[in-house]
Design a protein around this motif. Structure first.
Motif, PDB file in Angstrom:
ATOM      1  N   ASP A   1       0.830  -1.207   0.000  1.00  0.00           N
ATOM      2  CA  ASP A   1       0.000   0.000   0.000  1.00  0.00           C
ATOM      3  C   ASP A   1       0.867   1.262   0.000  1.00  0.00           C
ATOM      4  N   ALA A   2       1.918   1.260   0.789  1.00  0.00           N
ATOM      5  CA  ALA A   2       2.807   2.424   0.857  1.00  0.00           C
ATOM      6  C   ALA A   2       3.539   2.618  -0.475  1.00  0.00           C
ATOM      7  N   ILE A   3       3.942   1.520  -1.096  1.00  0.00           N
ATOM      8  CA  ILE A   3       4.611   1.621  -2.397  1.00  0.00           C
ATOM      9  C   ILE A   3       3.635   2.161  -3.442  1.00  0.00           C
ATOM     10  N   PHE A   4       2.395   1.670  -3.409  1.00  0.00           N
ATOM     11  CA  PHE A   4       1.385   2.185  -4.344  1.00  0.00           C
ATOM     12  C   PHE A   4       1.154   3.672  -4.099  1.00  0.00           C
ATOM     13  N   ASP A   5       1.040   4.070  -2.840  1.00  0.00           N
ATOM     14  CA  ASP A   5       0.839   5.484  -2.510  1.00  0.00           C
ATOM     15  C   ASP A   5       2.018   6.337  -2.975  1.00  0.00           C
ATOM     16  N   MET A   6       3.218   5.795  -2.881  1.00  0.00           N
ATOM     17  CA  MET A   6       4.410   6.513  -3.336  1.00  0.00           C
ATOM     18  C   MET A   6       4.331   6.745  -4.847  1.00  0.00           C
ATOM     19  N   HIS A   7       4.002   5.691  -5.586  1.00  0.00           N
ATOM     20  CA  HIS A   7       3.868   5.828  -7.039  1.00  0.00           C
ATOM     21  C   HIS A   7       2.731   6.789  -7.390  1.00  0.00           C
TER      22      HIS A   7
ATOM     23  N   GLU B   1       7.938   0.468   8.384  1.00  0.00           N
ATOM     24  CA  GLU B   1       7.522   1.639   9.150  1.00  0.00           C
ATOM     25  C   GLU B   1       8.160   2.920   8.620  1.00  0.00           C
ATOM     26  N   GLU B   2       9.424   2.855   8.242  1.00  0.00           N
ATOM     27  CA  GLU B   2      10.093   4.029   7.686  1.00  0.00           C
ATOM     28  C   GLU B   2       9.474   4.437   6.350  1.00  0.00           C
ATOM     29  N   LEU B   3       9.155   3.441   5.535  1.00  0.00           N
ATOM     30  CA  LEU B   3       8.515   3.720   4.253  1.00  0.00           C
ATOM     31  C   LEU B   3       7.158   4.383   4.460  1.00  0.00           C
ATOM     32  N   HIS B   4       6.368   3.814   5.343  1.00  0.00           N
ATOM     33  CA  HIS B   4       5.048   4.381   5.632  1.00  0.00           C
ATOM     34  C   HIS B   4       5.177   5.808   6.143  1.00  0.00           C
ATOM     35  N   ALA B   5       6.105   6.037   7.050  1.00  0.00           N
ATOM     36  CA  ALA B   5       6.301   7.375   7.615  1.00  0.00           C
ATOM     37  C   ALA B   5       6.740   8.367   6.537  1.00  0.00           C
ATOM     38  N   ALA B   6       7.624   7.938   5.642  1.00  0.00           N
ATOM     39  CA  ALA B   6       8.099   8.824   4.573  1.00  0.00           C
ATOM     40  C   ALA B   6       6.970   9.192   3.614  1.00  0.00           C
ATOM     41  N   VAL B   7       6.121   8.222   3.277  1.00  0.00           N
ATOM     42  CA  VAL B   7       5.003   8.492   2.369  1.00  0.00           C
ATOM     43  C   VAL B   7       3.988   9.416   3.038  1.00  0.00           C
TER      44      VAL B   7
END
Length: 151
Positions: A4-10, A99-105
């Motif tokens: 989900d976080a990767i999709f949100d990033m894209h 968690e870091e990915l989610h926080a960054a997004v």
């Protein structure tokens, strides 16, 4: 959660890219009309055609008001910066835990501009295409199609 976080990033990248292009094109159009309108006003004044001067003046005033209210150049730059934030996340994606990915997004979403709502579905479809997902594309409404055309 990571997917989900990767999709949100894209999605954040594609949405901000579309908004940046939308605002850049609006900015160019307003500036171009003002340039042509100014030339038309000068031509009308030199040739003694008050109708051309008035029409050009009204066009100039309308474009100047839109440019002042919308500030498309400023908004395009805000979306460019936000787009670059998502690219920075993508650059270090493999080094981030979930968690870091989610926080960054979430940080990029919080710091980014609101954008153009009519570009949300086109950005969603572009994200699906970019991530290799074949299904789930949404049809565009007329306003979304028009916004995509401008962008």
């Amino acid at each position: 959660m990571r997917d989900d976080a990767i999709f949100d990033m894209h999605y954040g990248y594609w949405f901000n890219l579309a908004c940046e292009r939308f605002y850049r094109n609006i900015d160019f159009t307003l500036n171009f009309v003002q340039l042509v309108g100014g030339s038309g006003a000068a031509l009308g004044a030199l040739s003694g055609r008050p109708v051309l001067v008035v029409a050009s003046g009204l066009g100039l005033a309308a474009c100047a008001a839109l440019a002042l209210l919308m500030q498309p150049g400023v908004k395009a730059e805000q979306n460019r910066v936000s787009k670059c934030q998502y690219l920075a996340i993508k650059e270090r994606l493999l080094k981030l835990n979930d968690e870091e990915l989610h926080a960054a997004v979430v940080q990029a979403q919080r710091d980014g501009p609101a954008g153009i709502g009519a570009l949300a579905v086109p950005a969603f479809n572009a994200t699906l295409d970019a991530t290799g997902r074949a299904n789930g594309r949404r049809p565009l409404r007329a306003i979304e199609w028009l916004a995509t055309l401008v962008a």
